[in-house]
Motif scaffolding. Structure first.
Motif, PDB file in Angstrom:
ATOM      1  N   PHE A  55       0.808  -1.223   0.000  1.00  0.00           N
ATOM      2  CA  PHE A  55       0.000   0.000   0.000  1.00  0.00           C
ATOM      3  C   PHE A  55       0.836   1.267   0.000  1.00  0.00           C
ATOM      4  O   PHE A  55       0.306   2.367   0.088  1.00  0.00           O
TER       5      PHE A  55
ATOM      6  N   THR B 115      -6.803   4.674  -9.555  1.00  0.00           N
ATOM      7  CA  THR B 115      -5.510   4.890  -8.872  1.00  0.00           C
ATOM      8  C   THR B 115      -4.370   4.936  -9.888  1.00  0.00           C
ATOM      9  O   THR B 115      -3.429   5.702  -9.731  1.00  0.00           O
TER      10      THR B 115
ATOM     11  N   PRO C 167       2.807   3.763  -2.014  1.00  0.00           N
ATOM     12  CA  PRO C 167       3.064   4.091  -3.413  1.00  0.00           C
ATOM     13  C   PRO C 167       4.523   4.496  -3.626  1.00  0.00           C
ATOM     14  O   PRO C 167       5.148   5.086  -2.742  1.00  0.00           O
TER      15      PRO C 167
ATOM     16  N   THR D 162      -8.786   0.263  -9.780  1.00  0.00           N
ATOM     17  CA  THR D 162      -7.395   0.204 -10.266  1.00  0.00           C
ATOM     18  C   THR D 162      -7.173   1.241 -11.360  1.00  0.00           C
ATOM     19  O   THR D 162      -6.117   1.867 -11.417  1.00  0.00           O
TER      20      THR D 162
ATOM     21  N   ILE E 285      -9.219  -2.059  -2.417  1.00  0.00           N
ATOM     22  CA  ILE E 285      -9.108  -3.062  -3.478  1.00  0.00           C
ATOM     23  C   ILE E 285      -8.717  -4.391  -2.889  1.00  0.00           C
ATOM     24  O   ILE E 285      -9.281  -5.427  -3.204  1.00  0.00           O
TER      25      ILE E 285
ATOM     26  N   SER F 151      -6.089   1.608  -2.269  1.00  0.00           N
ATOM     27  CA  SER F 151      -5.520   0.277  -2.526  1.00  0.00           C
ATOM     28  C   SER F 151      -5.942  -0.706  -1.454  1.00  0.00           C
ATOM     29  O   SER F 151      -6.156  -1.888  -1.726  1.00  0.00           O
TER      30      SER F 151
END
Lengths: 274, 295
Positions: free
Chosen positions: A116, B224, A118, B221, B283, B280
């Motif tokens: 998670f 993001t 980035p 997805t 997801i 995320s």
């Protein structure tokens, strides 16, 4: 009714054909532009095919030692990266899929958490870390930071969870150890999932641009995308050569995809969503 | 579920986990913790650092360009994701109705752009959007419209970058959508046929509800992915004209490159992380809640 269905079908086919052509068009244009003289790539009025087919762009980019070196180094790095990625991530996947041990839950959470974060959030501090480790301008700086991947590990684990337990039970009773079971039962069965993860890793490495531009300054280690971007800004008039170079840089990935496309397209089905 | 193994395999497990844990610690966890710390300091490569509390975050939130970058990211996602989804939905249907041979070719054709790098896509599309002789203007001229400075005009720049993004992502989106379509049992449609349902009502009452998870997955997805895009604007426009194509990640990246005040860039990266990280996580939750995948 019959006629209507036929029309719908025809429209669908035409639409499908158009989309497929549109998808390939930019690439075909690139390949063909590689055969054009440099002042012909962008010419008015527009011409799709060259007036005269020149092979000089392809031959001169192929005789540019920097281009070849860059292709070679990137290829080597990508293969190494993909191989390491498969080994490291599949070992972890196996452990999480099959073994029971203390702190399993904690380690699982630890690994999954990294999914998670980035890349951009840690781009600069990663750069500082690799600088401190004296890794700049080595192949290691390109390979190691991204090779362990919770996402890939998770994907392989999902696959392992579906391998029937019965296969290894016999081996366990015979006294085979876990390591042996992993290398002799799981590894050979991993072919389909390895193709997907391996190609994904290979592509990620081959196509990477930002990290190499930050960490590689030695032209001998220039990655191919870095080379292309430098070429684009430094020799902006050599458009035909740029197109030829881009074509040649895209070819290895396309070939790889064509060889394994059966698995890749099938892999989309096992990517875990219903 | 029965116990897999009575004796715990501590040693084997730890040995096999060493590489992934060590690498993730060095290259993800340490940089992340480091970033968290730095975001509270007035820190640069050239001077002593000083603790400043939330100041970096306040500065970022007050920077109109950061706000603009977030809006740009959202606009970009709105240009890319819906177009990609609608095309993919239609196209997945088209592929499904095709014969095996033809659909094989078409699947390959649309997948190929997915494996092309952002750099090569940028190179191609910069030529396509060329003012004098690019294909985009050639097509416009056919309709009697004057040449546009696609990448230099504030009105068209962002959309011009969205096009290669759609091109790169559309193939995989279609194929995932197709996989979802093929998972719907034929018997549902046969039953609907018996009831005399038309293709329209089949789509509304069968296809769309059963594709919900796939669509949700693709939306998240896609969103993001789009909002994090920055290679395309980096190469195609450098973020211009007038920051019109400066996506959030490009904003951060440009600060990394040009700013001595590292805390500011890192604070903005972390702010973005909070938003993207939670998306995320959602997801993952959705995916992991599904039973194991089918082989």
């Amino acid at each position: 009714m019959k006629v209507k269905e036929q029309t719908v079908k025809t429209i669908m086919y035409v639409f499908g054909f158009l989309i497929a052509v549109a998808a390939l068009f930019p690439l075909v244009w690139m390949v063909i532009a590689g055969f054009k003289a440099k002042n012909e790539v962008l010419v008015t009025p527009f011409r799709f095919f060259p007036e005269k087919w020149l092979f000089s762009n392809y031959s001169s980019i192929l005789s540019d030692p920097m281009f070849l070196k860059s292709m070679g180094v990137t290829f080597m790095g990508a293969v190494l990266f993909a191989a390491l990625s498969l080994i490291i991530n599949s070992m972890a996947a196996y452990v999480f899929a099959r073994l029971e041990f203390r702190f399993k839950r904690t380690l699982w959470v630890f690994v999954i958490c990294t999914m998670f974060i980035p890349g951009m959030a840690i781009l600069l501090t990663s750069f500082i870390v690799v600088t401190e480790m004296k890794m700049l301008d080595t192949l290691a700086v390109l390979v190691f930071p991204g090779v362990a991947s919770a996402g890939h590990m998770f994907f392989i684990r999902q696959f392992y969870l579906n391998i029937p337990m019965a296969l290894e039970e016999a081996a366990l009773i015979d006294g085979a150890n876990r390591w042996k079971i992993f290398t002799s039962i799981f590894f050979p069965m991993s072919y389909p999932v390895f193709v997907i993860v391996g190609i994904g890793s290979y592509l990620g490495f081959w196509n990477s641009f930002v990290w190499p531009t930050m960490t590689i300054t030695n032209p001998d280690l220039f990655q191919i995308m870095q080379f292309l971007n430098t070429f684009r800004s430094e020799r902006s008039t050599e458009m035909g050569m740029l197109m030829a170079g881009s074509t040649l840089a895209a070819i290895p990935t396309i070939i790889l995809f064509l060889i394994f496309q059966k698995y890749i397209i099938k892999g989309i089905k096992i990517s875990g969503l219903k | 579920m029965k116990k897999k193994n009575a004796r715990p395999d501590n040693v084997t497990a730890y040995t096999m986990l060493i590489p992934i844990v060590v690498l993730l610690t060095i290259f993800v966890i340490i940089p992340f913790v480091y970033a968290l710390i730095v975001s509270f300091y007035d820190w640069s490569f050239y001077q002593e650092s000083r603790f400043v509390g939330w100041q970096n975050y306040v500065n970022v939130l007050n920077d109109p360009l950061f706000g603009k970058a977030v809006v740009t990211g959202l606009k970009f996602a709105l240009l890319v994701v819906p177009a990609q989804m609608i095309l993919a939905f239609l196209f997945a249907h088209v592929i499904r109705s095709m014969g095996k041979k033809l659909s094989g070719f078409v699947k390959t054709a649309i997948y190929i752009p997915t494996i092309i790098s952002g750099i090569i896509a940028s190179i191609i599309f910069v030529f396509i959007f060329d003012y004098n002789a690019g294909l985009a203007n050639v097509i416009l001229n056919l309709f009697g419209v004057e040449n546009q400075a696609w990448l230099a005009d504030v009105k068209t720049a962002l959309a011009s970058i969205a096009l290669p993004a759609i091109w790169l992502g559309f193939g995989i989106t279609s194929l995932i959508m197709l996989a979802g379509l093929l998972d719907i049992p034929d018997s549902y449609y046969e039953a609907a046929d018996l009831e005399g349902a038309g293709s329209w009502s089949k789509m509304i009452y069968i296809t769309i509800p059963l594709l919900k998870n796939v669509v949700l997955f693709l939306l998240i997805t896609g969103f993001t992915g789009a909002i994090q895009q920055f290679e395309l604007p980096l190469v195609m426009t450098g973020g211009g004209p007038l920051n019109e194509t400066t996506t959030p990640n490009l904003y951060i990246f440009n600060h990394f490159r040009n700013d001595v005040l590292v805390g500011h860039s890192i604070a903005s990266a972390l702010l973005l992380f909070i938003v993207l990280g939670s998306i995320s996580a959602i997801i993952f939750k959705v995916l992991n809640s599904e039973k194991a995948v089918d082989g």
